[in-house]
Write an enzyme that holds these catalytic residues in place. Structure first.
Site, PDB file in Angstrom:
ATOM      1  N   ARG A  97      14.284 -32.623  53.392  1.00  0.00           N
ATOM      2  CA  ARG A  97      14.980 -32.944  52.148  1.00  0.00           C
ATOM      3  C   ARG A  97      14.138 -32.649  50.915  1.00  0.00           C
ATOM      4  O   ARG A  97      14.627 -32.092  49.927  1.00  0.00           O
ATOM      5  CB  ARG A  97      15.395 -34.423  52.156  1.00  0.00           C
ATOM      6  CG  ARG A  97      16.262 -34.846  50.963  1.00  0.00           C
ATOM      7  CD  ARG A  97      17.641 -34.229  51.057  1.00  0.00           C
ATOM      8  NE  ARG A  97      17.787 -32.963  50.348  1.00  0.00           N
ATOM      9  CZ  ARG A  97      18.710 -32.072  50.629  1.00  0.00           C
ATOM     10  NH1 ARG A  97      19.558 -32.268  51.603  1.00  0.00           N
ATOM     11  NH2 ARG A  97      18.791 -30.953  49.938  1.00  0.00           N
ATOM     12  N   LYS A 132      12.358 -30.273  27.694  1.00  0.00           N
ATOM     13  CA  LYS A 132      13.467 -31.078  28.230  1.00  0.00           C
ATOM     14  C   LYS A 132      13.552 -30.890  29.741  1.00  0.00           C
ATOM     15  O   LYS A 132      14.444 -30.242  30.275  1.00  0.00           O
ATOM     16  CB  LYS A 132      14.772 -30.689  27.528  1.00  0.00           C
ATOM     17  CG  LYS A 132      14.761 -31.035  26.035  1.00  0.00           C
ATOM     18  CD  LYS A 132      16.022 -30.582  25.335  1.00  0.00           C
ATOM     19  CE  LYS A 132      15.961 -30.904  23.849  1.00  0.00           C
ATOM     20  NZ  LYS A 132      17.150 -30.440  23.116  1.00  0.00           N
ATOM     21  N   LYS A 164       8.145 -31.403  13.852  1.00  0.00           N
ATOM     22  CA  LYS A 164       9.590 -31.544  13.951  1.00  0.00           C
ATOM     23  C   LYS A 164      10.142 -32.358  12.780  1.00  0.00           C
ATOM     24  O   LYS A 164       9.400 -32.840  11.926  1.00  0.00           O
ATOM     25  CB  LYS A 164       9.956 -32.174  15.288  1.00  0.00           C
ATOM     26  CG  LYS A 164       9.560 -31.284  16.477  1.00  0.00           C
ATOM     27  CD  LYS A 164       9.894 -31.905  17.801  1.00  0.00           C
ATOM     28  CE  LYS A 164      11.390 -31.958  18.056  1.00  0.00           C
ATOM     29  NZ  LYS A 164      11.994 -30.615  18.199  1.00  0.00           N
ATOM     30  N   GLU A 194       9.698 -26.942  12.471  1.00  0.00           N
ATOM     31  CA  GLU A 194      11.152 -26.948  12.649  1.00  0.00           C
ATOM     32  C   GLU A 194      11.839 -26.976  11.283  1.00  0.00           C
ATOM     33  O   GLU A 194      11.501 -27.797  10.424  1.00  0.00           O
ATOM     34  CB  GLU A 194      11.554 -28.180  13.458  1.00  0.00           C
ATOM     35  CG  GLU A 194      13.039 -28.298  13.726  1.00  0.00           C
ATOM     36  CD  GLU A 194      13.370 -29.563  14.494  1.00  0.00           C
ATOM     37  OE1 GLU A 194      13.980 -30.476  13.894  1.00  0.00           O
ATOM     38  OE2 GLU A 194      13.014 -29.648  15.676  1.00  0.00           O
ATOM     39  N   ASP A 215      16.504 -24.383  13.551  1.00  0.00           N
ATOM     40  CA  ASP A 215      17.136 -25.379  14.411  1.00  0.00           C
ATOM     41  C   ASP A 215      18.590 -25.631  14.030  1.00  0.00           C
ATOM     42  O   ASP A 215      18.907 -25.896  12.866  1.00  0.00           O
ATOM     43  CB  ASP A 215      16.358 -26.688  14.326  1.00  0.00           C
ATOM     44  CG  ASP A 215      16.782 -27.685  15.384  1.00  0.00           C
ATOM     45  OD1 ASP A 215      16.872 -27.296  16.563  1.00  0.00           O
ATOM     46  OD2 ASP A 215      17.031 -28.854  15.040  1.00  0.00           O
TER      47      ASP A 215
END
Length: 276
Positions: A97, A132, A164, A194, A215
């Site tokens: 698995r 992410k 950011k 950003e 962005d």
């Protein structure tokens, strides 16, 4: 991939799944029982993660014999034999698995990255990933992206500067945030900022940053921003980009397109382990 990091992760994965023992397998098979398992592709795709599969089995039982019939990066069709494993039935079934989970996920990422790269074929734009990723799987996810033909963005907060929107808001302005970074930054680290408006793009250019992220801009806005930058910085389009709209961004002239979608919305490639 770093073999020490691979081994450390897989040890934890096997401990999570097998625990103190595989009660079902141990009740059915005695320690001397052997078997052969064949990994089969059951869908079209690009394979990634066979090294991880082999290490999974070797950790369970070093005596297992593992053979690859294809290599990572191979494009396969349903029915393609990918690899075989032979030896202790207990070890193979107990590791099955974890091995399948890893190769299915990694091959899914490699396949979708390949597909996205094909959608912008002919342009000079690079497809890149993001942070992410599922915690603990970043090394594997990002490797799979490269197998699919993409490139890696930063691996973590430690290896590149990316200022950011929340950094900018808390610092008071984009310019002030860049100035603070430059005061404490070594000369080998690049600075990315950003932006979400053309005014911020102009401010970033004035601050002489290395990379400007565009962005959540439309393709038309990205095209305008790329013209404004005029090669004075690397440009990166990001935010809400998927296979459905990536081609329109690929025609803007932007240097890179980052897609969190590649890793946070992955669909595992259908691969089975069949006993022969």
């Amino acid at each position: 991939m770093n073999p020490l990091a691979i081994r450390q992760f897989l040890q934890q994965a096997l401990l999570e799944d097998v625990g103190i023992h595989d009660v079902t397998t141990e009740l059915i098979f005695d320690p001397s029982a052997t078997m052969q398992g064949i990994f089969l592709a059951k869908a079209d795709g690009r394979i990634a993660g066979l090294e991880v599969v082999e290490e999974t089995f070797k950790l369970m039982a070093p005596s297992l014999e593992f053979e690859c019939m294809v290599q990572d990066g191979a494009d396969v069709t349903p029915g393609t034999v990918l690899a075989s494993v032979q030896g202790s039935a207990r070890a193979i079934l107990s590791a099955e698995r974890v091995a399948l989970n890893m190769v299915q996920r990694m091959s899914g990422i490699a396949t979708e990255t390949r597909n996205v790269c094909r959608l912008i074929a002919g342009s000079n734009t690079q497809i890149v990933d993001t942070r992410k990723t599922v915690p603990g799987l970043r090394l594997f996810d990002k490797y799979a992206v490269t197998v699919g033909g993409g490139r890696n963005h930063r691996f973590g907060l430690y290896d590149a500067v990316l200022i950011k929107d929340n950094h900018i808001a808390a610092a008071g302005s984009l310019t002030l945030a860049v100035e603070r970074v430059k005061r404490g930054l070594g000369h080998l680290v690049k600075i990315e900022v950003e932006t979400d408006t053309l005014e911020q793009v102009e401010e970033a250019l004035a601050a002489q940053v290395d990379v400007i992220m565009l962005d959540n801009m439309t393709p038309a806005q990205v095209t305008e921003a790329v013209k404004l930058v005029g090669g004075r910085a690397v440009t990166e389009a990001s935010g809400g980009i998927t296979p459905a709209n990536v081609a329109s961004y690929g025609s803007t002239g932007v240097d890179a397109i980052s897609l969190g979608w590649l890793t946070h919305s992955v669909k595992a490639l259908d691969i089975s382990l069949d006993v022969r």
